[in-house]
Design a protein around this motif. Structure first.
Motif, PDB file in Angstrom:
ATOM      1  N   HIS A 389       0.830  -1.207   0.000  1.00 17.88           N
ATOM      2  CA  HIS A 389       0.000   0.000   0.000  1.00 17.88           C
ATOM      3  C   HIS A 389       0.865   1.256   0.000  1.00 17.88           C
ATOM      4  O   HIS A 389       0.584   2.215  -0.739  1.00 17.88           O
ATOM      5  CB  HIS A 389      -0.923   0.010   1.221  1.00 17.88           C
ATOM      6  N   ALA A 390       1.911   1.261   0.830  1.00 11.37           N
ATOM      7  CA  ALA A 390       2.796   2.425   0.878  1.00 11.37           C
ATOM      8  C   ALA A 390       3.449   2.671  -0.472  1.00 11.37           C
ATOM      9  O   ALA A 390       3.551   3.820  -0.937  1.00 11.37           O
ATOM     10  CB  ALA A 390       3.863   2.227   1.959  1.00 11.37           C
ATOM     11  N   ALA A 392       2.279   1.861  -3.408  1.00 13.09           N
ATOM     12  CA  ALA A 392       1.263   2.377  -4.335  1.00 13.09           C
ATOM     13  C   ALA A 392       0.994   3.859  -4.087  1.00 13.09           C
ATOM     14  O   ALA A 392       0.846   4.648  -5.035  1.00 13.09           O
ATOM     15  CB  ALA A 392      -0.028   1.576  -4.186  1.00 13.09           C
ATOM     16  N   ALA A 393       0.961   4.250  -2.805  1.00 10.38           N
ATOM     17  CA  ALA A 393       0.736   5.654  -2.473  1.00 10.38           C
ATOM     18  C   ALA A 393       1.900   6.526  -2.929  1.00 10.38           C
ATOM     19  O   ALA A 393       1.706   7.644  -3.422  1.00 10.38           O
ATOM     20  CB  ALA A 393       0.520   5.800  -0.965  1.00 10.38           C
ATOM     21  N   ARG A 395       3.915   5.912  -5.447  1.00  9.41           N
ATOM     22  CA  ARG A 395       3.887   6.001  -6.914  1.00  9.41           C
ATOM     23  C   ARG A 395       2.946   7.093  -7.393  1.00  9.41           C
ATOM     24  O   ARG A 395       3.139   7.678  -8.464  1.00  9.41           O
ATOM     25  CB  ARG A 395       3.478   4.659  -7.508  1.00  9.41           C
ATOM     26  N   LYS A 396       1.908   7.383  -6.619  1.00 10.21           N
ATOM     27  CA  LYS A 396       0.912   8.381  -7.026  1.00 10.21           C
ATOM     28  C   LYS A 396       1.361   9.809  -6.752  1.00 10.21           C
ATOM     29  O   LYS A 396       0.717  10.751  -7.208  1.00 10.21           O
ATOM     30  CB  LYS A 396      -0.405   8.115  -6.296  1.00 10.21           C
ATOM     31  N   MET A 397       2.437   9.976  -5.980  1.00 12.83           N
ATOM     32  CA  MET A 397       2.868  11.321  -5.601  1.00 12.83           C
ATOM     33  C   MET A 397       4.035  11.757  -6.478  1.00 12.83           C
ATOM     34  O   MET A 397       5.102  11.135  -6.465  1.00 12.83           O
ATOM     35  CB  MET A 397       3.267  11.344  -4.126  1.00 12.83           C
ATOM     36  N   GLU A 464      -4.145   1.608   6.644  1.00 15.35           N
ATOM     37  CA  GLU A 464      -3.736   2.294   5.422  1.00 15.35           C
ATOM     38  C   GLU A 464      -3.808   3.805   5.599  1.00 15.35           C
ATOM     39  O   GLU A 464      -2.947   4.543   5.110  1.00 15.35           O
ATOM     40  CB  GLU A 464      -4.618   1.866   4.245  1.00 15.35           C
ATOM     41  N   ASP A 468      -0.857   6.514   5.038  1.00 17.01           N
ATOM     42  CA  ASP A 468      -1.017   7.683   4.169  1.00 17.01           C
ATOM     43  C   ASP A 468      -0.676   8.971   4.915  1.00 17.01           C
ATOM     44  O   ASP A 468      -0.068   9.897   4.343  1.00 17.01           O
ATOM     45  CB  ASP A 468      -2.455   7.764   3.651  1.00 17.01           C
ATOM     46  N   THR A 469      -1.064   9.042   6.179  1.00 18.41           N
ATOM     47  CA  THR A 469      -0.748  10.223   6.987  1.00 18.41           C
ATOM     48  C   THR A 469       0.762  10.390   7.125  1.00 18.41           C
ATOM     49  O   THR A 469       1.289  11.506   7.013  1.00 18.41           O
ATOM     50  CB  THR A 469      -1.390  10.110   8.383  1.00 18.41           C
ATOM     51  N   ILE A 471       3.086   9.365   5.068  1.00 21.63           N
ATOM     52  CA  ILE A 471       3.614   9.828   3.780  1.00 21.63           C
ATOM     53  C   ILE A 471       3.325  11.308   3.592  1.00 21.63           C
ATOM     54  O   ILE A 471       4.165  12.075   3.105  1.00 21.63           O
ATOM     55  CB  ILE A 471       3.027   8.982   2.632  1.00 21.63           C
TER      56      ILE A 471
END
Length: 485
Positions: A389-390, A392-393, A395-397, A464, A468-469, A471
């Motif tokens: 999950h980390a 994937a997150a 990669r989106k940034m 998750e 996200d927080t 990151i």
């Protein structure tokens, strides 16, 4: 608090001891850190310690409580969702309960008369672990303080075994022969630094270690290894051992174990698998196949104080052929006389580099009883899911770059500042600022010479959203510092 010096069978002693333990636990629970770290510098921490460090007379209960509160408040909160730097786990409650029993009983694992049932339990746990790893019936092992000791033991036995086989040389008695300078240890370029550390301590020197290149997934490159084997043969040098890694510290990468087992057999080299990190996959039906080939190892190290959530220390060294323990066996008349072997009395000191040693096997046994294999497997799987999950997150940034797809529970990435030439400084500054402000404890490493950041996902209770927080905090810190300056 702690008015009684020792725990005895008297009612008064037990009552006082219970009061002291309850008081300490209450302080721990009430003062447990609410943030990853206090942010204190080494100088600041030193100022917290009183000048009268070791008083002549006993301190008051209030003074002791203050000391405990100071230590608790300024320790890393390994359970916090923003603590993700190292293979440094939050311990299971069941293992903490076992830890209290271990400490109170204070059994020493070197001789049977110091740890009778503890000896039997450790033997049973070790044999079970050997079976789980697929090692032959000749296998045995010992609990150790960690991967460093386990890796050292593996290379010590590998060294002495090849000296005996090649030159009939008894290293335990006679030290190293001149021919020892021919011995070489091969490992990947991302293997643990204890390979060199062990080589230096074993009298071989760090020059005896050959770092083999890795592929795009940071696994040992087989063609490069074969090339090195040919070079060694041409130079009349001997491959003493190949150290494979099952779960590298930074990437979680697992070397190709079946192929390395075949190469080791062909070369007559010892195969040690450093599975300090990845060995926990043995208990995950979903990921166990990643360790295929482990059964071909001459020795294996596994740390349970990593991905099985045990208090430090809790590690094991497994040996494919127990006869190799003879290479380090010594007898002491007061401890483990030779007559004990004839009488069937097991003294585990003959299998360890240590003499006094803790009953750490109890923690692992009690944890499996308390949670069961299925629950532990789901926890292992969860940490790997969190890493995915980390990644994937990240990669989106657009301001973050994923360096490598996660293979276990580690995620290596970089913050991308506006000027690439400042990237190393910026990434180092981000991590340090997070630590100094007590907002997060994340890891750092260098990959291909570039400074990187790292998450080590060790807490299966993290959500998750919490990941996200974390990151998001990294991006916020970078922005506050004008790209980390």
């Amino acid at each position: 608090m702690f008015e009684s010096e020792f725990l005895t069978t008297t009612d008064e002693s037990q009552s006082l001891y219970r009061q002291g333990i309850v008081a300490a636990v209450e302080i721990l629970c009430s003062e447990f850190p609410l943030q990853p770290y206090s942010g204190k510098t080494p100088v600041g921490l030193n100022a917290l310690i009183p000048a009268d460090f070791l008083p002549k007379t006993a301190a008051s209960p209030e003074q002791i409580a203050t000391s405990l509160r100071t230590v608790i408040a300024n320790s890393i909160a390994v359970t916090h969702p923003h603590t993700a730097a190292h293979l440094h786990c939050p311990p299971l409650l069941a293992s903490l309960a076992a830890e209290a029993v271990i400490t109170a009983l204070n059994q020493s694992m070197d001789s049977f008369d110091q740890a009778p049932i503890a000896t039997v339990v450790e033997q049973k746990v070790v044999r079970w672990l050997c079976q789980e790893a697929g090692l032959p019936a000749t296998a045995d092992g010992t609990f150790t303080t960690g991967g460093s000791q386990s890796n050292y033991m593996a290379l010590l036995l590998a060294r002495d075994a090849i000296l005996k086989k090649q030159w009939n040389w008894p290293a335990q008695k006679s030290g190293l022969p001149p021919e020892a300078r021919k011995l070489r240890i091969l490992c990947s370029e991302v293997s643990h630094f204890t390979v060199e550390k062990s080589a230096s301590q074993l009298g071989l020197g760090t020059d005896a270690v050959i770092r083999v290149p890795v592929d795009d997934h940071f696994r040992m490159d087989l063609s490069a290894l074969q090339g090195w084997m040919q070079k060694l043969s041409a130079q009349d040098l001997l491959p003493m051992a190949i150290v494979a890694t099952a779960g590298t510290t930074d990437f979680g990468s697992i070397d190709p174990l079946p192929e390395l087992a075949a190469i080791s057999r062909e070369a007559g080299a010892w195969l040690h698998v450093d599975a300090a990190y990845g060995g926990a996959l043995l208990f995950s039906p979903q990921h166990r196949d990643k360790l295929q080939g482990l059964q071909g190892a001459d020795s294996v190290s596994i740390d349970f104080h990593k991905l099985l959530w045990q208090p430090i220390p809790c590690s094991v060294f497994l040996l494919g052929d127990a006869r190799h323990f003879e290479l380090i066996k010594l007898h002491a008349d007061y401890l483990n006389p030779e007559t004990h072997e004839d009488e069937g009395i097991p003294n585990l000191v003959t299998k360890s580099m240590l003499t006094s040693r803790r009953f750490d096997a109890l923690k692992l046994w009690i944890s499996f009883q308390a949670l069961g294999r299925e629950k532990l497997a789901s926890m292992i799987d969860r940490t790997i899911e969190l890493a995915g999950h980390a990644a994937a997150a990240i990669r989106k940034m657009p301001q973050l770059e994923l360096v490598c797809e996660p293979q276990l529970s580690t995620v290596v990435f970089r913050y991308l500042p506006s000027e690439e030439k400042d990237a190393d400084r910026v990434n180092a500054a981000i991590r340090q600022r997070l630590f100094d402000q007590g907002k997060a404890v994340i890891g750092h490493t260098r990959v291909h010479g570039r400074q990187c950041l790292k998450f080590t996902c060790m807490n299966p209770a993290i959500t998750e959203a919490q990941m996200d927080t974390l990151i998001g905090i990294i991006g916020m810190i970078a922005s506050e510092g004008k790209d980390g300056e």
